[in-house]
Design an enzyme around this catalytic site. Structure first.
Site, PDB file in Angstrom:
ATOM      1  N   TYR A  53       0.894  -1.043  -0.041  1.00 15.68           N
ATOM      2  CA  TYR A  53       0.094   0.071  -0.029  1.00 15.68           C
ATOM      3  C   TYR A  53       0.877   1.140  -0.149  1.00 15.68           C
ATOM      4  O   TYR A  53       0.160   2.352  -0.325  1.00 15.68           O
ATOM      5  CB  TYR A  53      -1.037   0.128   1.359  1.00 15.68           C
ATOM      6  CG  TYR A  53      -1.985  -0.913   1.447  1.00 15.68           C
ATOM      7  CD1 TYR A  53      -2.117  -1.811   0.375  1.00 15.68           C
ATOM      8  CD2 TYR A  53      -2.544  -1.359   2.596  1.00 15.68           C
ATOM      9  CE1 TYR A  53      -3.057  -3.065   0.449  1.00 15.68           C
ATOM     10  CE2 TYR A  53      -3.695  -2.141   2.601  1.00 15.68           C
ATOM     11  CZ  TYR A  53      -3.886  -2.941   1.363  1.00 15.68           C
ATOM     12  OH  TYR A  53      -4.864  -4.159   1.911  1.00 15.68           O
ATOM     13  N   HIS A 111       0.248 -11.626   2.132  1.00 12.56           N
ATOM     14  CA  HIS A 111      -0.661 -10.896   1.559  1.00 12.56           C
ATOM     15  C   HIS A 111      -1.636 -11.967   0.507  1.00 12.56           C
ATOM     16  O   HIS A 111      -2.829 -11.614   0.290  1.00 12.56           O
ATOM     17  CB  HIS A 111      -0.152  -9.837   0.644  1.00 12.56           C
ATOM     18  CG  HIS A 111      -1.124  -8.943   0.545  1.00 12.56           C
ATOM     19  ND1 HIS A 111      -0.785  -7.259   0.699  1.00 12.56           N
ATOM     20  CD2 HIS A 111      -2.539  -8.679   0.397  1.00 12.56           C
ATOM     21  CE1 HIS A 111      -1.725  -6.686   0.467  1.00 12.56           C
ATOM     22  NE2 HIS A 111      -2.948  -7.417   0.322  1.00 12.56           N
TER      23      HIS A 111
END
Length: 279
Positions: A53, A111
């Protein structure tokens, strides 16, 4: 009664907040800081971010500016595909910790499952060592299908505490949730609002009028009533406050069942690191 600061136990005893702030694409520095400040003011005490991110630094700065103590906020971050490995994973977490301005995270997630299955075991073993070293309080995975979870469980006796996946009224993940529960793994929802792509559905509109709540609030409450922790995201302070106003009502069993029937396996994200072998 469930409140904004309510928690649920993970399989290692760590308490995970049932409601949190998703930091995916929260915006630039100024709007991101305003969003996080609004979240903290509303009572959010869980922030979910990830190395990919590129906003862990913003989260760290916002936490420092909030005046909250470190143990008052539950921090989750995730390691990306190229960070998965025996030596890569510890280095990745150290970078995340520096950006977050903390010496531990509460939850560390893989992730995505790496397309190269040979990377899975050394990465998971490295995460366990980080857990033992106190660098994280719990470890888990994100975006793991049942197939990928079974693969991981066959390689290690240590079970992930969490599987964070896309889950909402229109993609309710019932089968995966049942499997996770049977293995003591908590299913956590991201995109609980389906990014607003189902606003205006007749059932949502009807229940919105009945409960005098927004369609977003109904979708969030559906997750909470199904005991699925959520991390809704928004960069707008007003929407952040609205999302938090779901703890003064609950859906009736009948209305929850009405929403259960809306499942159509609708996914807002179709990206996969290994689409051919995903399921």
């Amino acid at each position: 009664m469930i409140k904004i600061n309510s928690t649920t136990p993970l399989n290692n005893g760590t308490e995970l907040p049932v409601f949190g702030f998703g930091a995916y694409k929260v915006g630039d520095k100024q709007s991101g800081e305003a969003a996080l400040q609004a979240a903290f003011e509303c009572g959010y005490r869980h922030v979910d971010t990830a190395s990919i991110y590129e906003n862990e630094g913003l989260v760290g700065e916002a936490l420092q500016a909030s005046g909250l103590k470190r143990n008052e906020v539950f921090l989750t971050t995730k390691l990306w595909l190229d960070e998965q490995g025996k030596t890569e994973t510890p280095a990745a977490l150290e970078r995340s910790l520096q950006k977050l301005q903390t010496d531990y995270v509460d939850l560390y997630l893989m992730h995505w499952p790496h397309p190269d299955s040979k990377r899975l075991q050394p990465c998971w073993e490295a995460m366990q060592l980080l857990l033992e070293a106190g660098k994280c309080r719990a470890i888990g995975v994100s975006n793991f299908s049942r197939k990928r979870l079974e693969e991981l469980l066959s390689l290690s006796s240590y079970r992930p505490a969490v599987n964070q996946v896309e889950c909402n009224v229109f993609h309710n993940q019932q089968e995966l949730a049942t499997f996770c529960r049977s293995r003591g793994i908590l299913l956590q929802s991201y995109s609980p609002l389906a990014r607003g792509r189902k606003w205006g559905h007749p059932e949502l509109e009807a229940l919105s009028a009945k409960y005098r709540k927004t369609e977003a609030q109904l979708m969030l409450r559906w997750c909470i009533d199904h005991q699925i922790p959520i991390i809704p995201k928004s960069s707008t302070p007003a929407r952040i406050r609205e999302n938090a106003e779901i703890f003064d009502f609950s859906l009736s069993q009948e209305d929850r069942a009405r929403l259960d029937q809306l499942n159509e396996d609708f996914e807002v994200s179709d990206w996969r690191p290994d689409p051919e072998n995903w399921y």
